[in-house]
Write an enzyme that holds these catalytic residues in place. Structure first.
Site, PDB file in Angstrom:
ATOM      1  N   SER A 171      -1.868   5.614   1.775  1.00 22.56           N
ATOM      2  CA  SER A 171      -3.051   4.756   1.797  1.00 22.56           C
ATOM      3  C   SER A 171      -3.088   4.024   3.136  1.00 22.56           C
ATOM      4  O   SER A 171      -2.075   3.879   3.813  1.00 22.56           O
ATOM      5  CB  SER A 171      -3.025   3.751   0.645  1.00 22.56           C
ATOM      6  OG  SER A 171      -3.038   4.425  -0.606  1.00 22.56           O
ATOM      7  N   LEU A 220       0.861  -1.177   0.000  1.00 21.28           N
ATOM      8  CA  LEU A 220       0.000   0.000   0.000  1.00 21.28           C
ATOM      9  C   LEU A 220       0.898   1.228   0.000  1.00 21.28           C
ATOM     10  O   LEU A 220       1.956   1.235   0.643  1.00 21.28           O
ATOM     11  CB  LEU A 220      -0.890   0.033   1.252  1.00 21.28           C
ATOM     12  CG  LEU A 220      -2.138  -0.857   1.290  1.00 21.28           C
ATOM     13  CD1 LEU A 220      -2.756  -0.799   2.683  1.00 21.28           C
ATOM     14  CD2 LEU A 220      -3.154  -0.427   0.242  1.00 21.28           C
ATOM     15  N   ASP A 221       0.479   2.279  -0.699  1.00 27.26           N
ATOM     16  CA  ASP A 221       1.223   3.529  -0.657  1.00 27.26           C
ATOM     17  C   ASP A 221       1.282   4.041   0.777  1.00 27.26           C
ATOM     18  O   ASP A 221       0.412   3.732   1.601  1.00 27.26           O
ATOM     19  CB  ASP A 221       0.552   4.590  -1.533  1.00 27.26           C
ATOM     20  CG  ASP A 221       0.587   4.225  -3.005  1.00 27.26           C
ATOM     21  OD1 ASP A 221       1.479   3.458  -3.404  1.00 27.26           O
ATOM     22  OD2 ASP A 221      -0.282   4.709  -3.752  1.00 27.26           O
ATOM     23  N   ALA A 222       2.275   4.869   1.058  1.00 25.35           N
ATOM     24  CA  ALA A 222       2.399   5.440   2.400  1.00 25.35           C
ATOM     25  C   ALA A 222       1.161   6.246   2.773  1.00 25.35           C
ATOM     26  O   ALA A 222       0.756   6.291   3.938  1.00 25.35           O
ATOM     27  CB  ALA A 222       3.642   6.323   2.481  1.00 25.35           C
ATOM     28  N   ARG A 262      -0.938   1.561  -8.282  1.00 31.22           N
ATOM     29  CA  ARG A 262      -1.828   2.664  -7.896  1.00 31.22           C
ATOM     30  C   ARG A 262      -3.136   2.634  -8.698  1.00 31.22           C
ATOM     31  O   ARG A 262      -3.683   3.660  -9.094  1.00 31.22           O
ATOM     32  CB  ARG A 262      -1.128   4.008  -8.089  1.00 31.22           C
ATOM     33  CG  ARG A 262       0.066   4.213  -7.180  1.00 31.22           C
ATOM     34  CD  ARG A 262       0.780   5.516  -7.460  1.00 31.22           C
ATOM     35  NE  ARG A 262      -0.079   6.669  -7.227  1.00 31.22           N
ATOM     36  CZ  ARG A 262      -0.268   7.263  -6.043  1.00 31.22           C
ATOM     37  NH1 ARG A 262       0.337   6.773  -4.970  1.00 31.22           N
ATOM     38  NH2 ARG A 262      -1.052   8.307  -5.934  1.00 31.22           N
TER      39      ARG A 262
END
Length: 248
Positions: free
Chosen positions: A61, A57-59, A163
């Site tokens: 998110s 997961l993105d930072a 993403r």
């Protein structure tokens, strides 16, 4: 010489384990720090460096992050076998988007969106009520942009482009303000608090659903055959070396 396999059942404690972690906003999905930012890392939450993330997961998110030290489980989660890559391997996100999402925009997300790396597969998309959000979603970080008019959507995808959900929403004119992964590959966030984790032992049913061949303790014993009587007593007896047979 034939060989016979003798299997023993594995107890739950010997089954592969999976960690479910409710990743907070501002935490990288990795153990090492990044000199380019001040984000926290998984080292702030876990000491076992043998763990590997199965689906990052993105930072910025939030939500469900799966970690395991089992290589087969990690591979099945990140690169599921074709037979298991269908709806049982879906990932569900709750996203807060800017504006009032129209039926036409939802229809675009459902049927597929053309991105630079290809058209997305059909997705499941539904609107979420304020009651659902109030019951399940925690307060947003102060760093997340605030807008007066927003829509919350639940979107389930069955692939893993980079993403992807954010890009899909942006393509149809719904910039994503907040993204929370609620479920992945049949495992859900449930009531797990932000920053908390729980470890589960995967059942045989879990492994079958993921397409992982469960390992079992096996011993190999030779199955003897009756040897023909030798006509001359001085003839040497043949010896058959024993060998081990391993499960693939």
């Amino acid at each position: 010489m034939r060989f016979k396999l003798f299997f023993t059942h594995l107890s739950p404690s010997t089954m592969p384990t999976l960690i479910l972690f409710n990743k907070p906003y501002g935490v990288l999905s990795q153990f090492r720090s990044d000199d380019n930012n001040n984000f926290a890392t998984l080292s702030d939450y876990f000491t076992d460096k043998s763990l590997r993330v199965a689906g990052r997961l993105d930072a910025t998110s939030e939500g469900l992050l799966l970690l395991t030290a089992d290589g087969q489980v990690n591979k099945a989660l990140t690169h599921p076998p074709k037979a298991n890559a269908g709806k049982q391997q879906g990932k569900t996100y709750w996203i807060q988007v800017e504006g009032d999402a129209s039926d036409a925009q939802l229809q675009q997300l459902q049927t597929g969106v053309p991105l630079k790396d290809g058209i997305t597969l059909p997705a499941e998309v539904v609107r979420l009520s304020e009651a659902q959000i109030a019951e399940h979603i925690w307060q947003a970080s102060d760093k997340i942009a605030k807008r007066k008019v927003t829509t919350w959507l639940a979107i389930t995808i069955f692939e893993g482009k980079n993403r992807q959900v954010r890009r899909m929403a942006a393509h149809v004119g719904l910039p994503c303000l907040r993204l929370i992964r609620m479920a992945s590959s049949g495992f859900s966030l449930g009531n797990l608090e932000v920053g908390a984790s729980t470890q589960i032992h995967l059942s045989p049913a879990d492994l079958k659903r993921l397409g992982v061949q469960p390992l079992s303790a096996a011993t190999t014993k030779p199955q003897s055959r009756k040897k023909p009587r030798l006509l001359t007593p001085k003839s040497p007896q043949s010896k058959h070396p024993t060998s081990r047979h391993r499960q693939p």
